[in-house]
Design a protein around this motif. Structure first.
Motif, PDB file in Angstrom:
ATOM      1  N   TYR A  51       0.824  -1.211   0.000  1.00 53.43           N
ATOM      2  CA  TYR A  51       0.000   0.000   0.000  1.00 53.43           C
ATOM      3  C   TYR A  51       0.854   1.255   0.000  1.00 53.43           C
ATOM      4  CZ  TYR A  51       1.227   0.728   4.897  1.00 53.43           C
ATOM      5  OH  TYR A  51       1.928   0.957   6.062  1.00 53.43           O
ATOM      6  N   LEU A  68      -3.340  -4.641  -3.276  1.00 57.18           N
ATOM      7  CA  LEU A  68      -2.694  -3.360  -3.525  1.00 57.18           C
ATOM      8  C   LEU A  68      -3.623  -2.219  -3.124  1.00 57.18           C
ATOM      9  CD1 LEU A  68      -0.340  -1.737  -4.782  1.00 57.18           C
ATOM     10  CD2 LEU A  68      -1.474  -1.998  -6.997  1.00 57.18           C
ATOM     11  N   THR A  79      -4.316   1.984  -2.558  1.00 59.20           N
ATOM     12  CA  THR A  79      -3.902   3.314  -3.003  1.00 59.20           C
ATOM     13  C   THR A  79      -4.932   4.372  -2.634  1.00 59.20           C
ATOM     14  OG1 THR A  79      -3.294   4.670  -4.939  1.00 59.20           O
ATOM     15  CG2 THR A  79      -4.946   2.926  -5.279  1.00 59.20           C
ATOM     16  N   MET A 124      -4.943   6.224  -9.411  1.00 59.82           N
ATOM     17  CA  MET A 124      -4.038   5.820  -8.347  1.00 59.82           C
ATOM     18  C   MET A 124      -3.055   6.943  -8.034  1.00 59.82           C
ATOM     19  SD  MET A 124      -1.349   3.273 -10.300  1.00 59.82           S
ATOM     20  CE  MET A 124      -2.506   2.585 -11.493  1.00 59.82           C
ATOM     21  N   VAL A 184      -7.442  -4.915  -5.532  1.00 59.01           N
ATOM     22  CA  VAL A 184      -7.139  -3.513  -5.287  1.00 59.01           C
ATOM     23  C   VAL A 184      -8.138  -2.944  -4.288  1.00 59.01           C
ATOM     24  CG1 VAL A 184      -6.925  -1.223  -6.340  1.00 59.01           C
ATOM     25  CG2 VAL A 184      -6.228  -3.258  -7.621  1.00 59.01           C
ATOM     26  N   ALA A 201      -8.999   0.988  -2.049  1.00 60.22           N
ATOM     27  CA  ALA A 201      -8.694   2.411  -2.197  1.00 60.22           C
ATOM     28  C   ALA A 201      -9.392   3.255  -1.143  1.00 60.22           C
ATOM     29  CB  ALA A 201      -9.107   2.892  -3.588  1.00 60.22           C
ATOM     30  N   LEU A 206     -10.239   2.193  -8.532  1.00 58.32           N
ATOM     31  CA  LEU A 206     -10.174   0.736  -8.418  1.00 58.32           C
ATOM     32  C   LEU A 206      -9.993   0.085  -9.782  1.00 58.32           C
ATOM     33  CD1 LEU A 206     -13.039   0.221  -5.800  1.00 58.32           C
ATOM     34  CD2 LEU A 206     -10.598  -0.161  -5.394  1.00 58.32           C
ATOM     35  N   THR A 256      -6.534   1.035 -11.605  1.00 57.95           N
ATOM     36  CA  THR A 256      -5.371   0.417 -10.968  1.00 57.95           C
ATOM     37  C   THR A 256      -5.265  -1.053 -11.342  1.00 57.95           C
ATOM     38  OG1 THR A 256      -5.566   1.981  -9.124  1.00 57.95           O
ATOM     39  CG2 THR A 256      -4.208   0.041  -8.752  1.00 57.95           C
ATOM     40  N   GLN A 257      -6.377  -1.655 -11.710  1.00 55.65           N
ATOM     41  CA  GLN A 257      -6.349  -3.054 -12.154  1.00 55.65           C
ATOM     42  C   GLN A 257      -5.690  -3.206 -13.532  1.00 55.65           C
ATOM     43  OE1 GLN A 257     -10.394  -4.453 -12.070  1.00 55.65           O
ATOM     44  NE2 GLN A 257     -10.632  -4.098  -9.882  1.00 55.65           N
ATOM     45  N   GLY A 283     -13.492  -3.702  -5.603  1.00 56.89           N
ATOM     46  CA  GLY A 283     -12.530  -3.746  -4.512  1.00 56.89           C
ATOM     47  C   GLY A 283     -13.050  -3.032  -3.281  1.00 56.89           C
TER      48      GLY A 283
END
Length: 207
Positions: A8, A74, A76, A83, A110, A112, A125, A128-129, A162
């Motif tokens: 993270y 992950l 963010t 992100m 992910v 967030a 989300l 970022t994937q 996510g």
């Protein structure tokens, strides 16, 4: 015995709180080995202090570390619907892993944090994937079997893409118990999928 990395970047602690919950969920899967690491900061220390960023002594990760794990969670913050730049820079340094297909077939999820309910939560989300799919990773979202995301009681973060939390424009809101439960659920979901894939691979090799 899957190895899971909870990775993270967090400026004010919201994403870190979610990361700790995701790691708790992953650890609930029998045999899962879970590490928590943070993405290195790129902002100068003087700027961090003046902006009120949290101090964080969580060990840092390097892009090469991703290859050592079967699953990735992950986290963010949202920066203008995307992100954080620190996360993008970290992923941009993983080209060597991409070139040798080191992450193909691994599971990733992910989560967030966003300043407002309509501040780009789902866009972050989803976007970022995208690089994770370029790496060949298998994306695990937050299924509707986690019923908390349909709650109408208060401000709830997260989406089918996510787990998430809403920090508020001034960052004063903290993750709700529903938000943290969503992160735990997603952590367990990723770990369970990674364990099933690892078992299938062992069975294939033994056949």
């Amino acid at each position: 015995m899957p190895r899971i990395l909870v990775l993270y970047y967090s400026s004010y602690g919201h994403v870190r709180d979610m990361a700790l919950a995701a790691a708790e969920g992953a650890r609930s899967v029998p045999g899962a080995r879970v590490d928590i690491r943070r993405i290195p900061e790129t902002v100068p220390e003087a700027v961090r202090r003046s902006a009120g960023y949290i101090a964080d002594d969580t060990p840092e990760a390097a892009p090469a570390d991703l290859a050592d794990y079967d699953g990735l969670l992950l986290g963010t913050p949202t920066r203008f619907g995307m992100m954080a730049g620190q996360v993008k820079q970290f992923l941009d340094q993983a080209g060597g892993l991409w070139a040798r297909n080191a992450l193909v077939g691994k599971v990733a999820g992910v989560f967030a944090s966003t300043g407002s309910q309509h501040g780009g939560h789902e866009a972050t989300l989803l976007s970022t994937q995208i690089p994770l799919q370029h790496f060949g990773m298998l994306i695990a979202g937050l299924p509707y079997s986690f019923a908390g995301q349909t709650s109408r009681d208060g401000i709830i973060g997260g989406a089918p893409y996510g787990a998430g939390t809403i920090a508020g424009a001034d960052g004063a809101l903290r993750p709700t118990e529903t938000d943290l439960a969503g992160a735990r659920f997603q952590g367990a979901h990723v770990a369970e999928l990674a364990a099933r894939l690892a078992l299938g691979e062992r069975m294939r090799e033994a056949a």
